[in-house]
Motif scaffolding. Structure first.
Motif, PDB file in Angstrom:
ATOM      1  N   VAL A 154       9.050  33.487-135.506  1.00 16.51           N
ATOM      2  CA  VAL A 154       8.100  34.406-134.880  1.00 16.51           C
ATOM      3  C   VAL A 154       8.246  34.267-133.371  1.00 16.51           C
ATOM      4  O   VAL A 154       8.243  33.154-132.837  1.00 16.51           O
ATOM      5  CB  VAL A 154       6.643  34.084-135.303  1.00 16.51           C
ATOM      6  CG1 VAL A 154       5.667  35.011-134.574  1.00 16.51           C
ATOM      7  CG2 VAL A 154       6.473  34.207-136.806  1.00 16.51           C
ATOM      8  N   THR A 155       8.397  35.414-132.706  1.00 15.12           N
ATOM      9  CA  THR A 155       8.533  35.430-131.250  1.00 15.12           C
ATOM     10  C   THR A 155       7.549  36.442-130.670  1.00 15.12           C
ATOM     11  O   THR A 155       7.447  37.561-131.168  1.00 15.12           O
ATOM     12  CB  THR A 155       9.965  35.811-130.826  1.00 15.12           C
ATOM     13  OG1 THR A 155      10.880  34.895-131.423  1.00 15.12           O
ATOM     14  CG2 THR A 155      10.129  35.765-129.321  1.00 15.12           C
ATOM     15  N   VAL A 156       6.842  36.021-129.623  1.00 14.00           N
ATOM     16  CA  VAL A 156       5.895  36.889-128.930  1.00 14.00           C
ATOM     17  C   VAL A 156       6.358  37.017-127.485  1.00 14.00           C
ATOM     18  O   VAL A 156       6.684  36.020-126.840  1.00 14.00           O
ATOM     19  CB  VAL A 156       4.461  36.308-128.984  1.00 14.00           C
ATOM     20  CG1 VAL A 156       3.507  37.132-128.121  1.00 14.00           C
ATOM     21  CG2 VAL A 156       3.964  36.249-130.418  1.00 14.00           C
ATOM     22  N   THR A 157       6.377  38.247-126.996  1.00 16.01           N
ATOM     23  CA  THR A 157       6.763  38.515-125.614  1.00 16.01           C
ATOM     24  C   THR A 157       5.558  39.087-124.879  1.00 16.01           C
ATOM     25  O   THR A 157       4.905  40.004-125.384  1.00 16.01           O
ATOM     26  CB  THR A 157       7.934  39.518-125.557  1.00 16.01           C
ATOM     27  OG1 THR A 157       9.020  39.008-126.336  1.00 16.01           O
ATOM     28  CG2 THR A 157       8.402  39.733-124.122  1.00 16.01           C
ATOM     29  N   ILE A 158       5.285  38.532-123.689  1.00 12.05           N
ATOM     30  CA  ILE A 158       4.186  39.028-122.859  1.00 12.05           C
ATOM     31  C   ILE A 158       4.669  39.142-121.424  1.00 12.05           C
ATOM     32  O   ILE A 158       5.638  38.502-121.020  1.00 12.05           O
ATOM     33  CB  ILE A 158       2.929  38.125-122.925  1.00 12.05           C
ATOM     34  CG1 ILE A 158       3.233  36.720-122.406  1.00 12.05           C
ATOM     35  CG2 ILE A 158       2.367  38.076-124.321  1.00 12.05           C
ATOM     36  CD1 ILE A 158       2.004  35.828-122.314  1.00 12.05           C
ATOM     37  N   THR A 159       3.967  39.970-120.652  1.00 13.17           N
ATOM     38  CA  THR A 159       4.275  40.067-119.232  1.00 13.17           C
ATOM     39  C   THR A 159       3.610  38.909-118.503  1.00 13.17           C
ATOM     40  O   THR A 159       2.720  38.247-119.050  1.00 13.17           O
ATOM     41  CB  THR A 159       3.744  41.388-118.627  1.00 13.17           C
ATOM     42  OG1 THR A 159       2.317  41.368-118.662  1.00 13.17           O
ATOM     43  CG2 THR A 159       4.288  42.601-119.354  1.00 13.17           C
ATOM     44  N   GLY A 160       4.005  38.711-117.275  1.00  5.79           N
ATOM     45  CA  GLY A 160       3.379  37.687-116.452  1.00  5.79           C
ATOM     46  C   GLY A 160       1.910  37.972-116.200  1.00  5.79           C
ATOM     47  O   GLY A 160       1.145  37.078-115.869  1.00  5.79           O
ATOM     48  N   ALA A 161       1.507  39.226-116.393  1.00  7.19           N
ATOM     49  CA  ALA A 161       0.104  39.606-116.221  1.00  7.19           C
ATOM     50  C   ALA A 161      -0.695  39.421-117.507  1.00  7.19           C
ATOM     51  O   ALA A 161      -1.893  39.671-117.535  1.00  7.19           O
ATOM     52  CB  ALA A 161       0.012  41.057-115.750  1.00  7.19           C
ATOM     53  N   GLY A 162      -0.021  38.994-118.597  1.00  7.21           N
ATOM     54  CA  GLY A 162      -0.716  38.705-119.841  1.00  7.21           C
ATOM     55  C   GLY A 162      -0.725  39.836-120.860  1.00  7.21           C
ATOM     56  O   GLY A 162      -1.379  39.731-121.890  1.00  7.21           O
TER      57      GLY A 162
END
Length: 114
Positions: free
Chosen positions: A43-51
């Protein structure tokens, strides 16, 4: 400086400079992406630096209808890992600015509560 008073024009320039640095750091955070994974990459989750969450990937082998709880745990762990990466990135980008605030400007103490 008469009476030891800080130069107001210099303080205003420093404040504007810090505001520009803050805006730049915020823009860089908004563009940056970090990932967190769990279960050896199942499982991989990607988020921006802003959350902002921009993606979730689940390997089909992690999907077992008889064991949904494990998948839920993997998703939660991946989110936690991604958020930890986001916090670290935020510290790297915003840390120097926060240090400038806590150190204060010449002739002025640091900001209260900073």
């Amino acid at each position: 400086m008469p009476g030891g008073q800080p130069d107001l024009q210099q303080l205003m320039q420093q404040a504007q400079q810090m505001q520009q640095q803050l805006a730049t750091a915020q823009a860089e955070l908004a563009e940056a992406e970090v990932t967190g994974s769990a279960g050896g990459g199942l499982v991989t989750v990607t988020i921006t630096g802003a959350g902002e969450v921009t993606g979730v990937k689940i390997d089909p082998s992690a999907v077992d209808p008889a064991d949904v709880e494990t998948l839920e745990d993997l998703v939660l762990a991946a989110f936690h890992a991604a958020m930890a990466e986001q916090r670290q990135l935020t510290e790297e980008k915003m840390g120097p600015l926060a240090a400038g605030l806590t150190g204060g400007m010449p002739g002025m103490p640091g900001l209260p509560g900073a």
